[in-house]
Design a protein around this motif. Sequence first.
Motif, PDB file in Angstrom:
ATOM      1  N   PRO A 127      46.030  60.560 -80.490  1.00  0.00           N
ATOM      2  CA  PRO A 127      47.376  60.794 -81.033  1.00  0.00           C
ATOM      3  C   PRO A 127      47.625  60.066 -82.348  1.00  0.00           C
ATOM      4  O   PRO A 127      48.302  60.593 -83.238  1.00  0.00           O
ATOM      5  N   GLU A 128      47.081  58.855 -82.478  1.00  0.00           N
ATOM      6  CA  GLU A 128      47.282  58.102 -83.722  1.00  0.00           C
ATOM      7  C   GLU A 128      46.496  58.727 -84.871  1.00  0.00           C
ATOM      8  O   GLU A 128      46.947  58.735 -86.019  1.00  0.00           O
ATOM      9  N   ILE A 129      45.316  59.251 -84.571  1.00  0.00           N
ATOM     10  CA  ILE A 129      44.539  59.927 -85.615  1.00  0.00           C
ATOM     11  C   ILE A 129      45.268  61.179 -86.081  1.00  0.00           C
ATOM     12  O   ILE A 129      45.343  61.467 -87.287  1.00  0.00           O
ATOM     13  N   ALA A 130      45.825  61.931 -85.145  1.00  0.00           N
ATOM     14  CA  ALA A 130      46.564  63.146 -85.521  1.00  0.00           C
ATOM     15  C   ALA A 130      47.774  62.805 -86.381  1.00  0.00           C
ATOM     16  O   ALA A 130      48.098  63.518 -87.336  1.00  0.00           O
ATOM     17  N   ALA A 131      48.455  61.700 -86.052  1.00  0.00           N
ATOM     18  CA  ALA A 131      49.605  61.281 -86.857  1.00  0.00           C
ATOM     19  C   ALA A 131      49.164  60.790 -88.233  1.00  0.00           C
ATOM     20  O   ALA A 131      49.868  60.984 -89.235  1.00  0.00           O
ATOM     21  N   LEU A 132      47.986  60.156 -88.302  1.00  0.00           N
ATOM     22  CA  LEU A 132      47.478  59.650 -89.585  1.00  0.00           C
ATOM     23  C   LEU A 132      47.246  60.783 -90.578  1.00  0.00           C
ATOM     24  O   LEU A 132      47.414  60.596 -91.789  1.00  0.00           O
ATOM     25  N   TYR A 133      46.874  61.967 -90.084  1.00  0.00           N
ATOM     26  CA  TYR A 133      46.544  63.069 -90.992  1.00  0.00           C
ATOM     27  C   TYR A 133      47.704  63.424 -91.918  1.00  0.00           C
ATOM     28  O   TYR A 133      47.493  63.931 -93.013  1.00  0.00           O
ATOM     29  N   THR A 157      46.141  47.003-105.748  1.00  0.00           N
ATOM     30  CA  THR A 157      46.349  46.045-104.667  1.00  0.00           C
ATOM     31  C   THR A 157      47.509  46.511-103.791  1.00  0.00           C
ATOM     32  O   THR A 157      48.531  46.961-104.291  1.00  0.00           O
ATOM     33  N   GLY A 158      47.335  46.411-102.487  1.00  0.00           N
ATOM     34  CA  GLY A 158      48.406  46.825-101.584  1.00  0.00           C
ATOM     35  C   GLY A 158      48.229  48.223-101.045  1.00  0.00           C
ATOM     36  O   GLY A 158      49.165  48.778-100.466  1.00  0.00           O
ATOM     37  N   GLY A 159      47.042  48.811-101.224  1.00  0.00           N
ATOM     38  CA  GLY A 159      46.794  50.140-100.690  1.00  0.00           C
ATOM     39  C   GLY A 159      46.920  50.162 -99.174  1.00  0.00           C
ATOM     40  O   GLY A 159      46.559  49.201 -98.488  1.00  0.00           O
ATOM     41  N   ALA A 160      47.443  51.260 -98.655  1.00  0.00           N
ATOM     42  CA  ALA A 160      47.697  51.356 -97.212  1.00  0.00           C
ATOM     43  C   ALA A 160      46.390  51.299 -96.440  1.00  0.00           C
ATOM     44  O   ALA A 160      45.400  51.921 -96.810  1.00  0.00           O
ATOM     45  N   ARG A 161      46.414  50.520 -95.358  1.00  0.00           N
ATOM     46  CA  ARG A 161      45.259  50.443 -94.473  1.00  0.00           C
ATOM     47  C   ARG A 161      45.679  50.834 -93.066  1.00  0.00           C
ATOM     48  O   ARG A 161      46.777  50.520 -92.620  1.00  0.00           O
ATOM     49  N   TRP A 162      44.786  51.523 -92.396  1.00  0.00           N
ATOM     50  CA  TRP A 162      45.006  51.938 -91.015  1.00  0.00           C
ATOM     51  C   TRP A 162      43.855  51.397 -90.191  1.00  0.00           C
ATOM     52  O   TRP A 162      42.711  51.769 -90.396  1.00  0.00           O
ATOM     53  N   ARG A 163      44.178  50.464 -89.307  1.00  0.00           N
ATOM     54  CA  ARG A 163      43.167  49.825 -88.473  1.00  0.00           C
ATOM     55  C   ARG A 163      42.011  49.287 -89.307  1.00  0.00           C
ATOM     56  O   ARG A 163      40.827  49.455 -88.991  1.00  0.00           O
ATOM     57  N   THR A 222      27.931  58.358 -97.565  1.00  0.00           N
ATOM     58  CA  THR A 222      28.486  57.247 -98.357  1.00  0.00           C
ATOM     59  C   THR A 222      28.900  56.071 -97.473  1.00  0.00           C
ATOM     60  O   THR A 222      29.323  55.043 -97.993  1.00  0.00           O
ATOM     61  N   ARG A 223      28.844  56.262 -96.142  1.00  0.00           N
ATOM     62  CA  ARG A 223      29.261  55.274 -95.128  1.00  0.00           C
ATOM     63  C   ARG A 223      30.770  55.173 -95.003  1.00  0.00           C
ATOM     64  O   ARG A 223      31.278  54.330 -94.261  1.00  0.00           O
ATOM     65  N   ALA A 224      31.504  56.020 -95.725  1.00  0.00           N
ATOM     66  CA  ALA A 224      32.945  56.102 -95.512  1.00  0.00           C
ATOM     67  C   ALA A 224      33.211  57.016 -94.317  1.00  0.00           C
ATOM     68  O   ALA A 224      32.426  57.919 -94.019  1.00  0.00           O
ATOM     69  N   ASP A 225      34.317  56.780 -93.614  1.00  0.00           N
ATOM     70  CA  ASP A 225      34.728  57.674 -92.533  1.00  0.00           C
ATOM     71  C   ASP A 225      35.575  58.801 -93.110  1.00  0.00           C
ATOM     72  O   ASP A 225      36.095  58.704 -94.229  1.00  0.00           O
ATOM     73  N   LEU A 262      32.068  61.606-104.745  1.00  0.00           N
ATOM     74  CA  LEU A 262      31.608  60.871-103.567  1.00  0.00           C
ATOM     75  C   LEU A 262      31.055  59.487-103.906  1.00  0.00           C
ATOM     76  O   LEU A 262      31.010  58.615-103.038  1.00  0.00           O
ATOM     77  N   ALA A 263      30.643  59.286-105.145  1.00  0.00           N
ATOM     78  CA  ALA A 263      30.131  57.960-105.520  1.00  0.00           C
ATOM     79  C   ALA A 263      31.213  56.888-105.431  1.00  0.00           C
ATOM     80  O   ALA A 263      30.891  55.694-105.373  1.00  0.00           O
ATOM     81  N   SER A 264      32.475  57.290-105.410  1.00  0.00           N
ATOM     82  CA  SER A 264      33.578  56.329-105.328  1.00  0.00           C
ATOM     83  C   SER A 264      33.955  55.991-103.891  1.00  0.00           C
ATOM     84  O   SER A 264      34.863  55.194-103.663  1.00  0.00           O
ATOM     85  N   LEU A 265      33.291  56.606-102.914  1.00  0.00           N
ATOM     86  CA  LEU A 265      33.543  56.301-101.506  1.00  0.00           C
ATOM     87  C   LEU A 265      32.569  55.235-101.024  1.00  0.00           C
ATOM     88  O   LEU A 265      31.433  55.157-101.491  1.00  0.00           O
ATOM     89  N   HIS A 266      33.018  54.431-100.083  1.00  0.00           N
ATOM     90  CA  HIS A 266      32.157  53.391 -99.521  1.00  0.00           C
ATOM     91  C   HIS A 266      32.662  53.008 -98.139  1.00  0.00           C
ATOM     92  O   HIS A 266      33.728  53.461 -97.697  1.00  0.00           O
ATOM     93  N   ALA A 267      31.921  52.179 -97.471  1.00  0.00           N
ATOM     94  CA  ALA A 267      32.318  51.731 -96.140  1.00  0.00           C
ATOM     95  C   ALA A 267      33.658  51.015 -96.211  1.00  0.00           C
ATOM     96  O   ALA A 267      33.973  50.342 -97.196  1.00  0.00           O
ATOM     97  N   GLY A 268      34.471  51.185 -95.169  1.00  0.00           N
ATOM     98  CA  GLY A 268      35.799  50.585 -95.150  1.00  0.00           C
ATOM     99  C   GLY A 268      36.885  51.521 -95.629  1.00  0.00           C
ATOM    100  O   GLY A 268      38.048  51.119 -95.713  1.00  0.00           O
TER     101      GLY A 268
END
Length: 456
Positions: free
Chosen positions: A297-303, A119-125, A225-228, A198-204
Amino acid sequence: MDQSVISRAVSVAGGRFAPGHLGELTQQVPFEMVDAVLEETCRTQRRVRALPSRVVVYLLLAGCLFAELGYTQVWHRVAAGLGGLPAAVPTASAMTQARRRLGPAPLRELFFLLRGPATGGARWRGLLVCAIDGTIMTVADSEANLAVYSRQRGGKNGPSGYPMLRLLVLVSCGTRTVIDAVFSPVSKGETTCAPALLASLHAGMILLADRNFGAGLLAAQIAGTRADFLIRVRSGNCSPKLPVLSRCGDGSWLSRFGGIPVRVIDAEITVTTSTGHATSGCRLITTLLDPARYPAPEIAALYRERWEVESAYFELKSTILGGRVLRARTPGGIDQEVYALLVTYQVLRTAIADAAGTVPGTDPDRASFTVALNAARDQVILAAGVLAGPTADLTGTIGRLVLASLMPGRRLRISPRVVKRAMSRYNARGKVDRATRKPTIAITILDAPLTPGDEP
């Protein structure tokens, strides 16, 4: 002379099961959970021996907390706080036989139950930020291990001194908890192992990965997997073909990679310190196609968040293991030990995340993993907090010590990327600059390249 008398009550399992605990971390891995995986894997003992199966599971986990000790010394620590309760004193041979009887299956199932983002994992947008990467671990140099785990090929100095395995993990960047993991002989590459996660990836979710994962087939599998994803790819002569299909207003462009639509971001990163500045390029591909919702720019910083997986490996290999070789001398024992390490790391990280969650606004990055590890070791020796009290205590002793020793907010610092431990001592000649410096970082998004059909 004044004297003080300290008395305390210790609550543990009864009889021969009493040494089966992990101190306060037992609340993260309760008796009922261990018994369930033993029953599911058909490893419950037929008769109660001096080392019941449940006790052996906790012994293996405690062995990860005390990685510098042999199992005989680990046993003395789990039995030290039992307050005079009668406990067996098994020989080293008996413990070896008990671990072989148990096998790796219960530890594997235990990891499957405990894995996942805390719980509390970082989220970006609104997206849960995750990262994937691999590392290499050394295993004991035995004939049995060499039949499965080969030595890593080397250059003029020859192959590595020990057999090696490749560990690949998927972590939640905000809490560094392990979402999933897989390991194999070092002869298998990262992209070969990655599909197993990859089975542990999902949308969101958004998955961050470095250039080793920049393969078209793997990108298509991740998208399935519908993950980005946000993956760095090679540039220059070795770069994949990313034709400009459409230009975005922020300098990025739309293309196709592995048969799926992607957005390409070419960034120029300038790092300036007191010693000067350096500029390098970084090409990223992502399935986040909307430039208005996800600015380049925000995507580049997220990396940069991808480096959280490197911190997780440091905690696992350096803080817990202290750079040591894995103990087990058989492939089955290696499987058992690696899963025990993953479980131990996961429960420590979960305890940290739970403690940080009790103080709103506290970033788990400020928590010291070393403090949590040493506090957990102390609780094992004291056999303290094995069973939960009548009132819920989300923080616990480990959490309180972590919160009392919070580190300052993370500073932006860099250090030269140099070999910390050379394969040969002769490669480490000369003075190596390992100083860290405060930098300023500027990110410039480069315009999409011209194509033959563009106007001059």
